[in-house]
Motif scaffolding. Structure first.
Motif, mmCIF file in Angstrom:
data_model
loop_
_atom_site.group_PDB
_atom_site.id
_atom_site.type_symbol
_atom_site.label_atom_id
_atom_site.label_comp_id
_atom_site.label_asym_id
_atom_site.label_seq_id
_atom_site.Cartn_x
_atom_site.Cartn_y
_atom_site.Cartn_z
ATOM 1 N N GLU A 102 1.505 4.180 -9.020
ATOM 2 C CA GLU A 102 1.104 4.461 -7.636
ATOM 3 C C GLU A 102 0.451 3.265 -6.974
ATOM 4 N N CYS A 139 5.315 9.171 -5.586
ATOM 5 C CA CYS A 139 4.519 8.366 -4.652
ATOM 6 C C CYS A 139 5.386 7.653 -3.621
ATOM 7 N N LEU A 240 -5.182 -4.475 -4.294
ATOM 8 C CA LEU A 240 -4.475 -4.097 -3.068
ATOM 9 C C LEU A 240 -5.338 -4.361 -1.834
ATOM 10 N N ARG B 171 -0.298 7.394 5.870
ATOM 11 C CA ARG B 171 0.493 7.005 7.048
ATOM 12 C C ARG B 171 -0.267 6.077 7.999
ATOM 13 N N SER B 175 -5.354 -0.945 6.895
ATOM 14 C CA SER B 175 -5.582 -0.817 5.451
ATOM 15 C C SER B 175 -7.076 -0.747 5.161
ATOM 16 N N ARG B 220 -5.113 3.269 5.025
ATOM 17 C CA ARG B 220 -4.262 3.477 3.851
ATOM 18 C C ARG B 220 -4.723 2.522 2.739
ATOM 19 N N LEU B 221 -4.331 2.850 1.520
ATOM 20 C CA LEU B 221 -4.617 1.949 0.395
ATOM 21 C C LEU B 221 -3.292 1.728 -0.321
ATOM 22 N N GLY B 222 -2.741 0.549 -0.174
ATOM 23 C CA GLY B 222 -1.416 0.264 -0.723
ATOM 24 C C GLY B 222 -0.335 0.873 0.157
ATOM 25 N N ARG B 223 0.877 0.888 -0.354
ATOM 26 C CA ARG B 223 2.015 1.303 0.436
ATOM 27 C C ARG B 223 2.554 2.658 0.008
ATOM 28 N N PHE B 224 2.033 3.200 -1.078
ATOM 29 C CA PHE B 224 2.606 4.430 -1.628
ATOM 30 C C PHE B 224 1.634 5.598 -1.422
ATOM 31 N N THR B 225 2.159 6.811 -1.634
ATOM 32 C CA THR B 225 1.338 8.011 -1.438
ATOM 33 C C THR B 225 0.598 8.329 -2.725
ATOM 34 N N LEU B 226 -0.719 8.125 -2.720
ATOM 35 C CA LEU B 226 -1.508 8.338 -3.932
ATOM 36 C C LEU B 226 -1.769 9.825 -4.156
ATOM 37 N N ARG B 227 -1.850 10.233 -5.430
ATOM 38 C CA ARG B 227 -2.330 11.581 -5.720
ATOM 39 C C ARG B 227 -3.813 11.642 -5.336
ATOM 40 N N THR B 230 -6.311 10.076 -7.708
ATOM 41 C CA THR B 230 -6.271 8.628 -7.944
ATOM 42 C C THR B 230 -7.103 7.871 -6.906
#
Lengths: 254, 254
Positions: A102, A139, A240, B171, B175, B220-227, B230
């Protein structure tokens, strides 16, 4: 990913009609209740490719997919990041691989060090790869980290490939933040990074010395002693965030 | 903490001879095999105090401790950080509280939002406090985060206390790294920070709007959808690292 199509990992993604394995057919029809004629997003995590797909079948449930134009995956990590994780108890590496996926690691190496409690048996590599692909699916990531190991730590240290490397150590004077701030601000902006995380009992003094000889810088993260399974998410989150911050500073100057 | 004395949480820490509760006596003698005449480090996580202590007993095992000079705890967080975590499935909040404690949160608020799957029953607050104290003990931290809730999210939003506040949203355009970089670099260097993390299904649009009205910035944190489980470790790791980096820059300028 609440929005958008169901993502389904498929290897050897190519346009045209492709049969689905019984596992994949069951996954889309039973777990996610997709029916023939419905669309999904197929992605090939090994080659970072994706394509829209249409579920087709023979009346007895879905058995194949018609793959549309195959394109490069839209969301992949921007930097090569290797996590070297010394193997801990039980299934902790599963959780670490989920976090690492992730948070954008591109390679995870399971390492065996002197104080490792667990010695993984059987095909753990296959299991870890499946965990990484499922985490990538969830993710929204178009690739999956390469999984290697378990390998003796000494071998892993010898196989560094030009990455800037740090070893997390709660007793270090230098912080991960100041190290990353210096590293990312420099010209080496796109350089790969390797993070080494010890097992529950930490690395031995001999191993720490071997890390230093191999070019790893010792850094701490925060003031407290983190559990081995917490370090990955915290350190990759730091990377990140500092990467984004360094980019913003560079844009402001340029 | 591999090195040093066994850490044992004790409330109402004061110098002199104090009786040990049966639970604490069992913990030091059975779990950690400490014997009468041996020393340990007592810490009071509510008041951030600590003292060396000597185990004393009546021949039938340890029953009391002689507490030495009581002093301020040597390792406590440097910044007030509130984590507002919308409650997820099962015991995920236990894991989040462990991460938050190791990574320096000073307050954790369990919030109930529209898409929360779980509605905690019974005395979860007591359980969560014990998890925080045990995590503080393990990581060498001299205090424990204050645990509040579960409370409706709307109530939590109204109770902000001047913190700079962000809400994690995959979304968001902005960042966490650039927001933290700007915030920590400013004069508000020691200002408290509040991080809001939604539940598995994310926050509803109405809740996102309420957050914006309450002054939370979406990042956002990074580019992916975190659980959801996490996010805490990744975001607090980012905060620790950027705090250290900002401190280094300030020292270099000053």
């Amino acid at each position: 990913m609440r929005q958008g199509l169901l993502r389904v990992p498929l290897t050897s993604l190519a346009p045209g009609l492709v049969p689905l394995s019984p596992e994949v057919a069951r996954y889309v029809s039973r777990v996610h209740r997709l029916r023939e004629g419905e669309r999904f997003l197929a992605f090939d995590p090994e080659r970072a490719l994706e394509a829209e797909a249409l579920l087709v079948g023979s009346g007895k449930g879905p058995s194949a997919a018609r793959i549309d134009v195959v394109r490069a995956a839209s969301l992949v990590p921007r930097r090569a990041v290797t996590l070297i994780q010394c193997v801990g108890k039980g299934d902790k590496l599963d959780a670490v691989i989920r976090d690492a996926t992730e948070l954008g690691a591109t390679r995870v190496v399971a390492a065996l060090s002197a104080r490792c409690v667990a010695r993984p048996q059987g095909d753990r590599g296959g299991r870890w790869r499946r965990v990484a692909v499922e985490a990538a699916r969830q993710c929204g990531r178009g690739d999956a980290p390469r999984i290697e190991g378990p390998l003796p730590l000494t071998e892993v240290l010898e196989a560094l490939d030009g990455e800037a490397a740090v070893c997390l150590d709660p007793r270090a004077e230098r912080s991960l933040g100041t190290w990353l701030g210096g590293m990312l601000g420099d010209a080496g902006g796109r350089r790969g990074i390797a993070l080494l995380v010890g097992p529950e009992g930490g690395l031995s003094e001999e191993e720490m010395d071997a890390c230093s000889s191999a070019g790893f810088v010792r850094v701490r993260l925060g003031r407290f002693t983190l559990r081995t399974e917490t370090v990955c998410a915290a350190a990759l989150g730091a990377l990140l965030a500092l990467d984004d911050d360094a980019q913003e500073r560079a844009d402001a100057v340029g």
